[in-house]
Design a protein around this motif. Sequence first.
Motif, PDB file in Angstrom:
ATOM      1  N   VAL A 130       1.305  -0.889  -0.278  1.00 30.37           N
ATOM      2  CA  VAL A 130       0.198   0.191  -0.143  1.00 30.37           C
ATOM      3  C   VAL A 130       0.898   1.055   0.132  1.00 30.37           C
ATOM      4  O   VAL A 130       1.401   1.469   1.293  1.00 30.37           O
ATOM      5  CB  VAL A 130      -0.933   0.007   1.528  1.00 30.37           C
ATOM      6  CG1 VAL A 130      -1.495   1.295   1.326  1.00 30.37           C
ATOM      7  CG2 VAL A 130      -1.799  -1.090   1.064  1.00 30.37           C
ATOM      8  N   ILE A 143       0.077  -0.463   7.538  1.00 30.43           N
ATOM      9  CA  ILE A 143      -0.311  -1.819   7.745  1.00 30.43           C
ATOM     10  C   ILE A 143       0.155  -2.752   7.795  1.00 30.43           C
ATOM     11  O   ILE A 143       0.843  -3.417   7.496  1.00 30.43           O
ATOM     12  CB  ILE A 143      -0.074  -1.340   6.201  1.00 30.43           C
ATOM     13  CG1 ILE A 143      -0.545  -0.271   4.975  1.00 30.43           C
ATOM     14  CG2 ILE A 143      -0.645  -2.984   4.518  1.00 30.43           C
ATOM     15  CD1 ILE A 143      -1.871  -0.131   5.544  1.00 30.43           C
ATOM     16  N   TRP A 148      -5.459  -1.978   8.113  1.00 35.08           N
ATOM     17  CA  TRP A 148      -5.166  -1.041   7.291  1.00 35.08           C
ATOM     18  C   TRP A 148      -5.545  -0.227   8.550  1.00 35.08           C
ATOM     19  O   TRP A 148      -7.268   0.002   8.094  1.00 35.08           O
ATOM     20  CB  TRP A 148      -4.868  -1.265   6.017  1.00 35.08           C
ATOM     21  CG  TRP A 148      -4.203  -2.176   5.014  1.00 35.08           C
ATOM     22  CD1 TRP A 148      -3.862  -2.961   5.410  1.00 35.08           C
ATOM     23  CD2 TRP A 148      -4.508  -2.449   3.754  1.00 35.08           C
ATOM     24  NE1 TRP A 148      -3.492  -3.760   4.060  1.00 35.08           N
ATOM     25  CE2 TRP A 148      -4.062  -3.950   3.627  1.00 35.08           C
ATOM     26  CE3 TRP A 148      -5.546  -2.031   2.984  1.00 35.08           C
ATOM     27  CZ2 TRP A 148      -4.215  -4.233   1.501  1.00 35.08           C
ATOM     28  CZ3 TRP A 148      -5.582  -2.049   1.284  1.00 35.08           C
ATOM     29  CH2 TRP A 148      -4.794  -3.800   1.415  1.00 35.08           C
ATOM     30  N   PHE A 161      -3.385   0.398  -3.915  1.00 34.21           N
ATOM     31  CA  PHE A 161      -2.396  -1.415  -4.497  1.00 34.21           C
ATOM     32  C   PHE A 161      -2.663  -1.153  -5.877  1.00 34.21           C
ATOM     33  O   PHE A 161      -3.786  -1.025  -6.538  1.00 34.21           O
ATOM     34  CB  PHE A 161      -1.967  -2.235  -3.294  1.00 34.21           C
ATOM     35  CG  PHE A 161      -3.690  -2.491  -3.695  1.00 34.21           C
ATOM     36  CD1 PHE A 161      -4.310  -3.519  -4.245  1.00 34.21           C
ATOM     37  CD2 PHE A 161      -4.418  -1.982  -2.679  1.00 34.21           C
ATOM     38  CE1 PHE A 161      -5.614  -4.098  -3.629  1.00 34.21           C
ATOM     39  CE2 PHE A 161      -5.813  -2.527  -2.584  1.00 34.21           C
ATOM     40  CZ  PHE A 161      -6.033  -3.859  -4.124  1.00 34.21           C
ATOM     41  N   GLY A 274      -8.188   1.554  -4.543  1.00 37.50           N
ATOM     42  CA  GLY A 274      -7.572   1.903  -3.011  1.00 37.50           C
ATOM     43  C   GLY A 274      -8.371   2.652  -1.983  1.00 37.50           C
ATOM     44  O   GLY A 274     -10.149   2.283  -2.480  1.00 37.50           O
TER      45      GLY A 274
END
Length: 311
Positions: A130, A143, A148, A161, A274
């Motif tokens: 990420v 992360i 997350w 990502f 994301g």
Amino acid sequence: MPPLLYPLVYDDIECPCVFELGGRYYLLGSIREDVSVRYWFAPDFFGEYYSFQSDVVLPHGNYAARTVLDGAHLLVYNFFYVQRKNDSLRVLPPPKELEIDQEGQLLLKSYYRWNQMIKKIIPQGYLPDVNHLFSNPSATSVIEPDKWVCGSKGGYEVFYFQKPSACFIWEGLLIVEGMGKLGLVTDIDQNGNGYFISLDVSNGHTEITAWGFNPLDNRQNFIFNNLQAGNFTTNEAKTYRFRLIRYGSYIELSIDGVVKLTLVDYTYTGDVVGLFSASSVLSLQEITFSVLPDPTEEFASREEEQKQSGT
């Protein structure tokens, strides 16, 4: 026979479709004014038919809905106006399913055959790294394999990502741990051009926007097109299960198991997905990324869309 319904306020109810579900009869109708599919219900076929407070079953841009019984699954098919106007290019998106809640209101559910198409499932701990797209100095991310936590105190940050595949189902549990703006992103490129899906967890509103740079107009050098919106039920815990599907040019978002966005758009094809934050903190848990095969035929080609729009 007399009409089943006297809507009066609409210019017309096109493509009427009546079906029985859970002991009630439901009437689907396509409304030209806002290019949506609404519904009414009755205790028997001949009525009288009533409305719930929320009567939109397929959001803006979807039209001409028809139902098909597939075993125990009641499917609904429709076409989609790419420019969300009733004289623009029409394409055929994948179907959805219809169910009812405890009050008898229709629920739009994701097509059960998506799960049969999955080629590979990637759990959260095995997804690509990420990254922060805008390098916002007020943004932070922690992360871990099973959680997350991402946030940005001031301004936007996109936490992204690399997509393991072009077509996918990305789903998991989203928990909002503060105020501010937040949402999901898909098909973003390294310059931040792509689709932004906002999630207003205070008012229960979601909207997808095609947002990016417009190199063709130096006086208005941005694209900001609100493509579709929907409402969802909020909760005090601010915890929501999301499911984002990207299949060819088709985009579908479900929140807590109910489809809220369903559309076709050809603007962006970036290679990352994301979430975004602006003065918010959010966490993602129980994430999976399911790889889908590419469509054998696209719903409509980009060239055809450009011919229709005259570009």
